[in-house]
Write a protein that holds these residues in place. Structure first.
Motif, mmCIF file in Angstrom:
data_model
loop_
_atom_site.group_PDB
_atom_site.id
_atom_site.type_symbol
_atom_site.label_atom_id
_atom_site.label_comp_id
_atom_site.label_asym_id
_atom_site.label_seq_id
_atom_site.Cartn_x
_atom_site.Cartn_y
_atom_site.Cartn_z
ATOM 1 N N ARG A 156 0.919 -1.160 0.038
ATOM 2 C CA ARG A 156 -0.026 0.055 -0.041
ATOM 3 C C ARG A 156 0.811 1.220 0.147
ATOM 4 O O ARG A 156 0.449 2.517 -0.020
ATOM 5 N N TRP A 241 -4.985 4.859 5.570
ATOM 6 C CA TRP A 241 -4.663 3.576 4.705
ATOM 7 C C TRP A 241 -4.841 2.362 5.573
ATOM 8 O O TRP A 241 -5.606 1.297 4.872
ATOM 9 N N GLN A 350 -3.379 9.425 -2.399
ATOM 10 C CA GLN A 350 -3.472 7.986 -1.620
ATOM 11 C C GLN A 350 -4.975 7.862 -1.271
ATOM 12 O O GLN A 350 -5.672 6.869 -1.235
ATOM 13 N N SER A 354 -7.132 4.558 -2.463
ATOM 14 C CA SER A 354 -7.933 3.687 -1.568
ATOM 15 C C SER A 354 -9.393 3.659 -1.924
ATOM 16 O O SER A 354 -10.229 2.707 -1.916
#
Ligand code: ZN
Ligand code: ZN
Length: 371
Positions: A156, A241, A350, A354
């Motif tokens: 990730r 995350w 980011q 996601s």
């Protein structure tokens, strides 16, 4: 603050003002409760809660129906956890050898519990549940939860929570690590064990949240002492995350998961429109991205991360339903986010990645549309 929990720098000054160093478990319990973390006693020298009274041992009943809890007894483990300093004093002065457990859910904590027990490597599909690991990837070195969590974090593009010096981390007597985070919203994160074939984040990594407890730093069992490492003594906010990984791996109760989603009216129009060709696709994007663009009119706050995440999630759903190309979705999200929050591209990137990834798992079909 008990000496075990003190950061090395603050030792000399705080030491004098805190008379509790000789009463460590009680001091630890008080310290936790002052932070809003309800505590309950652990059996002396053990990781398990202090035992129930005879009546609770012998009669089956739910903790909610138990007469002992309102009376201030410690039956039913973390269900008895309290912030009440008088009750805490009572428990730990009567039993100075009790350890300290923290009820994670009511404390608003999510603790990542990384195990280092030597164990044979699991099958490929159990290293990171939900993430296939190709046959050509060599798993020879995979021996502990530090490795599986490290792989997940690397996938990730983030640092492993094990290396997160910005949050409270506690070394366990068996060489594992508890990484403490604060749940920032009211979502009820659920516990899991890494070995479960159901809900699990990663092999040899447990999650302690609602329905579970964690051993407070400073507690000593027969195996040794749970010791805070580094200098940070406060849990940081659960990283975005990691929250998304927990959500992906089923750590929210069904009611909190936004699926199967009823198509919101605006997106529904958009979906219907998307069938109509290129020009209509533009309308789709415009309507889904409108809340993101609107954040640009306020310099801060406005829940930008949430708004962007939601838009990415919706577009991910449209992409999965074949109503939009992934490239189009990504480009539009990126451009809108960049206009609304210039200079935050990395962070926006980011969130988009996601949000899209989560949305891609939930195809968003028009009402009455094709499955
Ligand atoms: Zn009882
Ligand atoms: Zn009971």
């Amino acid at each position: 603050m008990p000496s075990e929990l003190r950061s090395p720098r603050s030792d000399s000054r705080r030491f004098v003002s805190d008379p509790s160093v000789s009463e460590l478990p009680w001091a630890t319990a008080r310290w936790c409760a002052r932070r809003g973390w309800p505590v309950h006693p652990l059996a002396p020298g053990r990781k398990t809660p202090a035992g129930n009274c005879e009546n609770c041992r012998n009669s089956a009943h739910a903790p909610a129906d138990c007469a002992c809890l309102p009376l201030g007894r410690w039956c039913h483990g973390f269900h008895a956890a309290t912030l009440d300093q008088r009750r805490i004093q009572q428990w730990w002065t009567q039993h100075p050898d009790f350890g300290v457990g923290v009820a994670c859910g009511p404390a608003g904590l999510v603790v990542i519990d990384i195990d280092a027990h030597p164990a044979p490597a699991p099958s490929r599909d159990r290293v990171l549940p939900g993430i296939p690991i190709a046959d050509h990837v060599d798993l020879t070195g995979l021996a502990t939860g530090f490795h599986s969590l490290g792989v997940l974090a690397a996938l990730r593009g983030h640092q492993s929570p094990a290396e997160d010096t910005g949050t409270l981390r506690v070394r366990t007597p068996s060489g594992g690590l508890h990484v403490w985070y604060r749940a920032e919203d009211n979502r009820r994160w659920q516990c899991s064990t890494g070995s479960s074939t159901g809900r699990a984040l990663a092999w040899q990594v447990d999650v302690r949240a609602h329905g579970g407890y964690i051993i407070a730093p400073g507690t000593t069992t027969h195996a040794g002492t749970y010791t805070a490492v580094g200098e940070t003594r406060e849990p940081a906010a659960l990283p975005l995350w990691l929250a998304q990984e927990l959500e992906r791996t089923g750590h929210l109760p069904a009611a909190n998961i936004p699926a199967p989603r009823p198509v919101p009216p605006r997106a529904q129009q958009a979906v219907l429109a998307a069938g109509g060709g290129r020009a209509r696709t533009g309308n789709t994007l415009t309507s889904v991205l409108a809340p993101v663009a609107a954040c640009g009119q306020v310099s801060e706050g406005a829940g930008f991360s949430d708004v962007l995440n939601r838009a990415a999630f919706t577009l991910g759903g449209l992409v999965a339903a074949g109503r939009l190309s992934r490239e189009e979705a990504e480009r539009a999200l990126r451009e809108t986010a960049s206009a609304a929050r210039p200079g935050q591209d990395r962070r926006s990137e980011q969130i988009i990645a996601s949000g899209l990834a989560a949305g891609l798992l939930k195809p968003l079909y028009a009402a009455g549309g094709r499955p």
